[in-house]
Design a protein around this motif. Structure first.
Motif, PDB file in Angstrom:
ATOM      1  N   ARG A 112       0.830  -1.206   0.000  1.00 47.95           N
ATOM      2  CA  ARG A 112       0.000   0.000   0.000  1.00 47.95           C
ATOM      3  C   ARG A 112       0.864   1.256   0.000  1.00 47.95           C
ATOM      4  N   TYR A 113       2.002   1.188   0.665  1.00 43.39           N
ATOM      5  CA  TYR A 113       2.918   2.333   0.628  1.00 43.39           C
ATOM      6  C   TYR A 113       3.378   2.605  -0.801  1.00 43.39           C
ATOM      7  N   ILE A 114       3.837   1.521  -1.485  1.00 41.49           N
ATOM      8  CA  ILE A 114       4.324   1.692  -2.858  1.00 41.49           C
ATOM      9  C   ILE A 114       3.196   2.106  -3.791  1.00 41.49           C
ATOM     10  N   GLU A 115       2.018   1.522  -3.596  1.00 44.47           N
ATOM     11  CA  GLU A 115       0.915   1.734  -4.524  1.00 44.47           C
ATOM     12  C   GLU A 115       0.244   3.097  -4.381  1.00 44.47           C
ATOM     13  N   SER A 116       0.069   3.563  -3.155  1.00 42.37           N
ATOM     14  CA  SER A 116      -0.868   4.674  -2.996  1.00 42.37           C
ATOM     15  C   SER A 116      -0.478   5.727  -1.977  1.00 42.37           C
ATOM     16  N   ASP A 117       0.756   5.693  -1.459  1.00 34.50           N
ATOM     17  CA  ASP A 117       1.126   6.743  -0.528  1.00 34.50           C
ATOM     18  C   ASP A 117       1.076   8.105  -1.234  1.00 34.50           C
ATOM     19  N   PRO A 118       0.387   9.090  -0.674  1.00 26.94           N
ATOM     20  CA  PRO A 118       0.235  10.379  -1.365  1.00 26.94           C
ATOM     21  C   PRO A 118       1.534  11.148  -1.504  1.00 26.94           C
ATOM     22  N   GLY A 119       2.557  10.775  -0.759  1.00 24.03           N
ATOM     23  CA  GLY A 119       3.832  11.481  -0.860  1.00 24.03           C
ATOM     24  C   GLY A 119       4.721  10.975  -1.987  1.00 24.03           C
ATOM     25  N   LEU A 120       4.280   9.931  -2.699  1.00 25.06           N
ATOM     26  CA  LEU A 120       5.098   9.362  -3.767  1.00 25.06           C
ATOM     27  C   LEU A 120       4.672   9.892  -5.129  1.00 25.06           C
ATOM     28  N   TYR A 121       5.658  10.159  -5.960  1.00 27.94           N
ATOM     29  CA  TYR A 121       5.429  10.475  -7.364  1.00 27.94           C
ATOM     30  C   TYR A 121       5.538   9.185  -8.168  1.00 27.94           C
ATOM     31  N   ASP A 122       5.040   9.232  -9.411  1.00 29.90           N
ATOM     32  CA  ASP A 122       5.154   8.056 -10.270  1.00 29.90           C
ATOM     33  C   ASP A 122       6.597   7.576 -10.357  1.00 29.90           C
ATOM     34  N   ALA A 123       7.514   8.495 -10.628  1.00 32.16           N
ATOM     35  CA  ALA A 123       8.914   8.108 -10.825  1.00 32.16           C
ATOM     36  C   ALA A 123       9.518   7.537  -9.552  1.00 32.16           C
ATOM     37  N   ASP A 124       9.046   7.965  -8.362  1.00 31.68           N
ATOM     38  CA  ASP A 124       9.550   7.407  -7.110  1.00 31.68           C
ATOM     39  C   ASP A 124       9.387   5.895  -7.075  1.00 31.68           C
ATOM     40  N   ARG A 125       8.288   5.419  -7.628  1.00 31.85           N
ATOM     41  CA  ARG A 125       7.955   3.995  -7.518  1.00 31.85           C
ATOM     42  C   ARG A 125       8.942   3.112  -8.286  1.00 31.85           C
ATOM     43  N   LEU A 126       9.651   3.705  -9.252  1.00 37.47           N
ATOM     44  CA  LEU A 126      10.657   2.929  -9.973  1.00 37.47           C
ATOM     45  C   LEU A 126      11.785   2.485  -9.045  1.00 37.47           C
ATOM     46  N   ALA A 127      11.946   3.160  -7.902  1.00 37.05           N
ATOM     47  CA  ALA A 127      12.987   2.784  -6.950  1.00 37.05           C
ATOM     48  C   ALA A 127      12.716   1.412  -6.337  1.00 37.05           C
ATOM     49  N   PHE A 128      11.458   0.958  -6.381  1.00 36.37           N
ATOM     50  CA  PHE A 128      11.076  -0.281  -5.688  1.00 36.37           C
ATOM     51  C   PHE A 128      10.905  -1.462  -6.629  1.00 36.37           C
ATOM     52  N   ARG A 129      11.293  -1.307  -7.894  1.00 35.04           N
ATOM     53  CA  ARG A 129      11.046  -2.381  -8.870  1.00 35.04           C
ATOM     54  C   ARG A 129      11.753  -3.678  -8.468  1.00 35.04           C
ATOM     55  N   GLU A 130      13.027  -3.602  -8.099  1.00 38.89           N
ATOM     56  CA  GLU A 130      13.762  -4.832  -7.768  1.00 38.89           C
ATOM     57  C   GLU A 130      13.165  -5.512  -6.545  1.00 38.89           C
ATOM     58  N   LEU A 131      12.715  -4.721  -5.579  1.00 41.29           N
ATOM     59  CA  LEU A 131      12.111  -5.321  -4.388  1.00 41.29           C
ATOM     60  C   LEU A 131      10.788  -6.006  -4.739  1.00 41.29           C
ATOM     61  N   LEU A 132      10.003  -5.401  -5.616  1.00 37.23           N
ATOM     62  CA  LEU A 132       8.750  -6.033  -6.021  1.00 37.23           C
ATOM     63  C   LEU A 132       9.021  -7.343  -6.757  1.00 37.23           C
ATOM     64  N   GLN A 133      10.069  -7.375  -7.568  1.00 32.04           N
ATOM     65  CA  GLN A 133      10.397  -8.617  -8.269  1.00 32.04           C
ATOM     66  C   GLN A 133      10.807  -9.706  -7.291  1.00 32.04           C
ATOM     67  N   SER A 134      11.584  -9.334  -6.272  1.00 32.43           N
ATOM     68  CA  SER A 134      11.965 -10.313  -5.251  1.00 32.43           C
ATOM     69  C   SER A 134      10.748 -10.783  -4.466  1.00 32.43           C
ATOM     70  N   MET A 135       9.875  -9.835  -4.137  1.00 33.60           N
ATOM     71  CA  MET A 135       8.658 -10.163  -3.406  1.00 33.60           C
ATOM     72  C   MET A 135       7.793 -11.134  -4.214  1.00 33.60           C
ATOM     73  N   LEU A 136       7.722 -10.885  -5.526  1.00 29.69           N
ATOM     74  CA  LEU A 136       6.933 -11.754  -6.398  1.00 29.69           C
ATOM     75  C   LEU A 136       7.481 -13.179  -6.377  1.00 29.69           C
ATOM     76  N   ALA A 137       8.806 -13.303  -6.449  1.00 27.62           N
ATOM     77  CA  ALA A 137       9.428 -14.633  -6.440  1.00 27.62           C
ATOM     78  C   ALA A 137       9.184 -15.343  -5.106  1.00 27.62           C
ATOM     79  N   ASP A 138       9.241 -14.587  -4.005  1.00 24.81           N
ATOM     80  CA  ASP A 138       9.015 -15.186  -2.691  1.00 24.81           C
ATOM     81  C   ASP A 138       7.568 -15.680  -2.546  1.00 24.81           C
TER      82      ASP A 138
END
Length: 897
Positions: free
Chosen positions: A129-155
């Protein structure tokens, strides 16, 4: 920058106590809004073995460094050289700090997602929810979390429970959203630094400049540098001061910078690996293009040393061993990626010698090359290299792929830097997906411009034999900037006989260009019936193309379906015409469009390649054949190409009644574009290959003899279509061809395969077209192509042949969920329901969030008489796709079981 509330089932509402890092929990909650967590703070999970508050803090720190790197490098070209170097050094340090942070977060997520942790789903929900919808994040900010989301997906994929499957689907959708964010920025800013649903990430689509401007309100470059121990000196010394003498640059012989390479020679280098996924993908790309490279490995990615100094290798070492076996040079990038200019004594030597020991344990053939992390070195480090008989390799072209989140921006930067330098060593990193995406475009352009690639031969960098021109082995790739088309179809003639299928032909071509080959709809000019007047047709070329923004690196495809006519000139030569809707048969010599005018249009277009396809009677007349080449040439991208394929010769009528409401010619053309025109199986269809497929196929089933050749102004370039990989999971909703279409395809495919075919040229003579040989492909590419062929065969109801192709795809790539599902469905269509169920089970193991596979699994178990398993599969399908069009029918199936 606000987001709409997002419905979340059984979620956790989290508040972050200001400045204290204390989390409080209330649950369950029916809905959550993006404002539930404090701005910039990911939600934490209930108490578990993982310190979720620490994980949340690491997410914030990761984002902070990501933002600082962007601020440091924004408008970097405007900085003085010294300040720019310092900004890059600090940026690299922040980047590697983030790499270490991501490694720690990966370990924490492994523990957090363990099935033994009862709070794992609530914890992951908070982070998402932080990555998806935190109001303090810009679209480009979310690119910082791509590798973590990929790891999360594998787990999460390791957990087969229903909540895990739903979470897997959610993370997959989030990664898709990140892909769209990246594409949005690619469209807007190709020179950065120099419709999803409401499920999760709602794209705000802010402009990049606005994003950078907001970050500059949060951080300043000067402060970031200062916090990292750097104060940039004045660009111009104050009045009265005495400027220091500039140090003499090091010679390329002392350290290799690439400045001594021959003109138009490039060395590709990749730092920081090996990476468990991206290193092998990069090596596959390099192999496809036949170019060498050097990989600089970090020792801790290869293994460790015991108390006696003996190497203990890990899984990463296998990746490096494979690189060496494939002929790539693998060098030393220190053990821990420390800044060695600040190290001394045994610690400095350990960073160098420890990794050298690991590399020698992998293979004595390791390259005796060293790259200092960040390029930071001192005299003691250089002396240690000399003692170890290692050579320092630096670089003069920095891709900045470690900082830039957009692949097209990386591509543009490298190409601009290479163009300026003319030669040198390029610094990439094999730990990023964006590098994998950027590399083919870089290679396409450099190869097209005549650059050669040097590899390490043990003593120096030399141009490898494999990078010398070898047309028969090196693939032509599209390399186009933009794609344009003019598509014309006329049925409703006022004064000529009406046609039945020309408009449908034009519509079929338009849809294929847009849906299969990604032509932008706004760049496909379509004229149908009354729109296709003489003036409108010529205006489409002269106004919309010639003056509408077409650039020299673009391609143009032209399709005409309608009447053609011929007139004998006083010289005795016949001249062909295409007939607009407003032409009068009594005066078509003045109100139709002669093929000579098409010649003039072709010569006047700015684009690199233009391909005219004319489905009209007599369309082969009056053209001069240029110096076309049927070779599959490596320098295709440099050569202007003007080509034409016609439906028939100068004395022939063409058939207007083929399958599915198409002419025989256009139906065959569409089959060629669907993949059958890829005669050498390399994923590319050139105009020459398309002609070699279409011409003999049409001739075998009709009285037409299609003609093909080059137009005046052509320099031998070949128009190229790049086949996209098919992504369709076969299901009961998959359409198959009609009986009429299958019968015609059987006739079209009955012609024997040949290395060369003879077709008519544009003047009625004969020419031989030689099919180019297949080019080297990665295993992943070969598997995709086998799946694509299987899909074609399935749609033609050739089930045994389709089964063989899907089997081949799985032999090449055992984890290929798409091919596993499709193989299962071929068994299903042959009423082998138990076999089908086994493969659908395999599919959901490979891709547990793939809803359609559960529907197929339920159908297979229902047909096999196993009602309990069928219900379970249907239930999972409805959980994953409750609003799908097939959901009501699935509920009815469950009631009947």
């Amino acid at each position: 920058m606000t987001s709409k509330p997002i419905k979340i089932a059984a979620t956790v509402v989290v508040a972050l106590a200001a400045g204290a890092g204390i989390y409080t929990f209330t649950r369950p909650a029916a809905t959550a809004t993006p404002g539930a967590p404090a701005s910039g703070s990911p939600a934490a999970a209930p108490q578990s073995t993982v310190d979720t508050a620490a994980v949340a803090a690491q997410f914030r720190d990761l984002l902070g460094n990501f933002r600082k790197i962007i601020v440091l490098l924004a408008d970097e070209q405007s900085l003085p050289e010294g300040a720019r170097d310092e900004a890059r050094k600090v940026g690299q340090a922040l980047f590697h700090e983030n790499q270490e942070r991501i490694a720690k977060l990966d370990a924490a997520l492994d523990q957090l997602t363990a099935p033994t942790n009862p709070g794992r789903f609530e914890a992951l929900d908070g982070l998402l929810r932080y990555i998806e919808s935190d109001p303090g994040l810009y679209d480009a900010d979310r690119l910082a979390f791509r590798e973590l989301l990929q790891s999360m997906l594998a787990d999460v994929a390791k957990d087969s429970s229903l909540p895990a499957i739903k979470l897997h689907k959610r993370i997959s959708e989030d990664l898709d959203a990140l892909g769209e964010i990246e594409r949005n920025y690619e469209k807007e800013i190709r020179q950065i630094f120099g419709n999803l649903g409401q499920r999760a990430i709602e794209l705000k689509r802010e402009r990049w400049d606005d994003y950078v401007a907001q970050l500059k309100k949060l951080y300043s470059r000067e402060q970031i540098l200062k916090e990292n121990g750097i104060v940039v000196p004045y660009a111009v010394p104050p009045a009265g001061s005495v400027p220091e003498a500039k140090p003499v640059p090091k010679k390329d012989e002392a350290e290799i910078f690439g400045l001594g390479l021959p003109k138009k020679t490039i060395v590709l280098t990749f730092d920081d690996g090996p990476h468990r996924r991206y290193t092998e993908e990069i090596s596959a790309i390099l192999k496809q293009y036949g170019v060498p490279a050097v990989f600089f490995n970090v020792g801790r990615n290869l293994g460790s040393l015991d108390a006696e100094g003996h190497a203990k290798l890990n899984a990463g070492a296998e990746v490096s061993r494979k690189l060496m076996k494939e002929g790539y040079a693998v060098g030393n990038h220190s053990f821990s990626h420390a800044q060695l200019s600040k190290q001394t004594g045994d610690k400095l030597k350990g960073e160098i010698l420890g990794t050298d020991t690991l590399l020698k344990a992998i293979s004595p053939e390791r390259a005796a090359l060293f790259r200092f992390p960040y390029g930071a070195r001192n005299s003691e480090g250089m002396a240690a290299l000399a003692d170890a008989h290692l050579k320092s390799v630096m670089w003069n072209i920095d891709s900045l792929d470690w900082a830039d989140p957009v692949p097209s921006s990386i591509t543009n930067r490298v190409l601009a830097s290479v163009d300026k330098a003319g030669r040198g060593i390029v610094l990439f990193h094999d730990i990023h997906e964006r590098t994998v995406k950027a590399l083919p475009a870089v290679l396409d352009k450099l190869i097209a411009e005549g650059y050669q690639f040097a590899g390490w031969d043990g003593t120096s960098f030399q141009v490898a034999k494999s990078s010398a021109p070898a047309p028969e082995k090196v693939p032509v790739t599209t390399g186009y900037a933009n794609s344009w088309a003019v598509v014309i179809g006329i049925d409703d003639y006022a004064k000529w006989p009406k046609l039945q299928y020309a408009v449908r032909d034009a519509q079929g071509i338009r849809e294929t260009l847009i849906e299969k080959f990604a032509f932008a709809p706004e760049r496909v000019v379509t004229l149908k019936n009354g729109e296709a007047t003489r003036n409108n047709i010529l205006a489409a070329f002269h106004d919309k193309l010639a003056h509408g923004g077409v650039q020299k690196n673009d391609r143009i495809f032209v399709f005409f379906a309608g009447h053609g006519a011929t007139r004998k000139l006083s010289s005795g030569r016949d001249l062909g015409y295409i007939v607009p809707v407003d032409s009068d048969p009594a005066q078509f010599a003045t109100d139709a469009i002669p093929m000579t005018e098409i010649q003039n249009i072709a010569e006047s277009l700015t684009a690199k390649h233009a391909f005219f396809v004319m489905d009209a009677c007599y369309s082969g007349l009056g053209l001069t054949r240029g110096a076309g080449s049927s070779s599959f040439l490596r320098d295709n991208a440099k050569r202007i190409g003007r080509q034409m394929l016609t439906a028939g010769g100068g004395d022939q009528l063409v058939a207007d009644g083929g399958p599915n409401g198409h002419s025989v010619f256009t139906w065959t053309l569409l089959q060629g574009l669907a993949g059958k025109g890829d005669l050498n199986g390399d994923g590319l269809i050139t105009a020459t290959e398309l002609a070699a497929y279409v011409a003999p196929a049409v001739s075998s089933v009709s009285n037409q003899t299609p003609a093909f050749g080059s137009l005046p102004g052509s320099e031998g370039g070949d128009f190229v279509f790049e086949l996209p990989g098919e992504t369709e999971f076969l299901s009961p909703n998959t359409t198959q061809l009609s009986t009429e279409a299958i019968a015609l395809n059987s006739k079209l495919d009955a012609k024997p395969a040949a290395a060369s075919v003879t077709v008519k040229d544009l003047q009625g003579g004969e020419q031989k077209i030689v099919t180019p040989g297949a080019v080297p492909s990665s295993t992943r590419q070969l598997a995709q192509r086998a799946n694509d062929r299987g899909l074609q065969l399935y749609k033609e109801k050739q089930y045994a042949a389709a089964e063989a192709q899907f089997t081949e795809a799985l032999k090449l790539r055992p984890d290929f969920a798409l091919a596993a599902n499709n193989l299962g469905f071929v068994f299903y269509k042959q009423e082998k329901y138990r076999e089908a169920a086994r493969w659908f089970e395999n599919t959901v193991k490979m891709d547990p969030s793939r809803a359609i596979a559960y529907l197929n699994l339920g159908d297979a178990y229902a047909k096999a008489g196993d009602a309990a398993k069928a219900k379970a599969a249907y239930k999972t399908y409805l959980e994953l796709a409750p609003t799908a069009a097939t959901a009501p029918a699935v509920r009815q199936k469950m009631e009947k079981l």
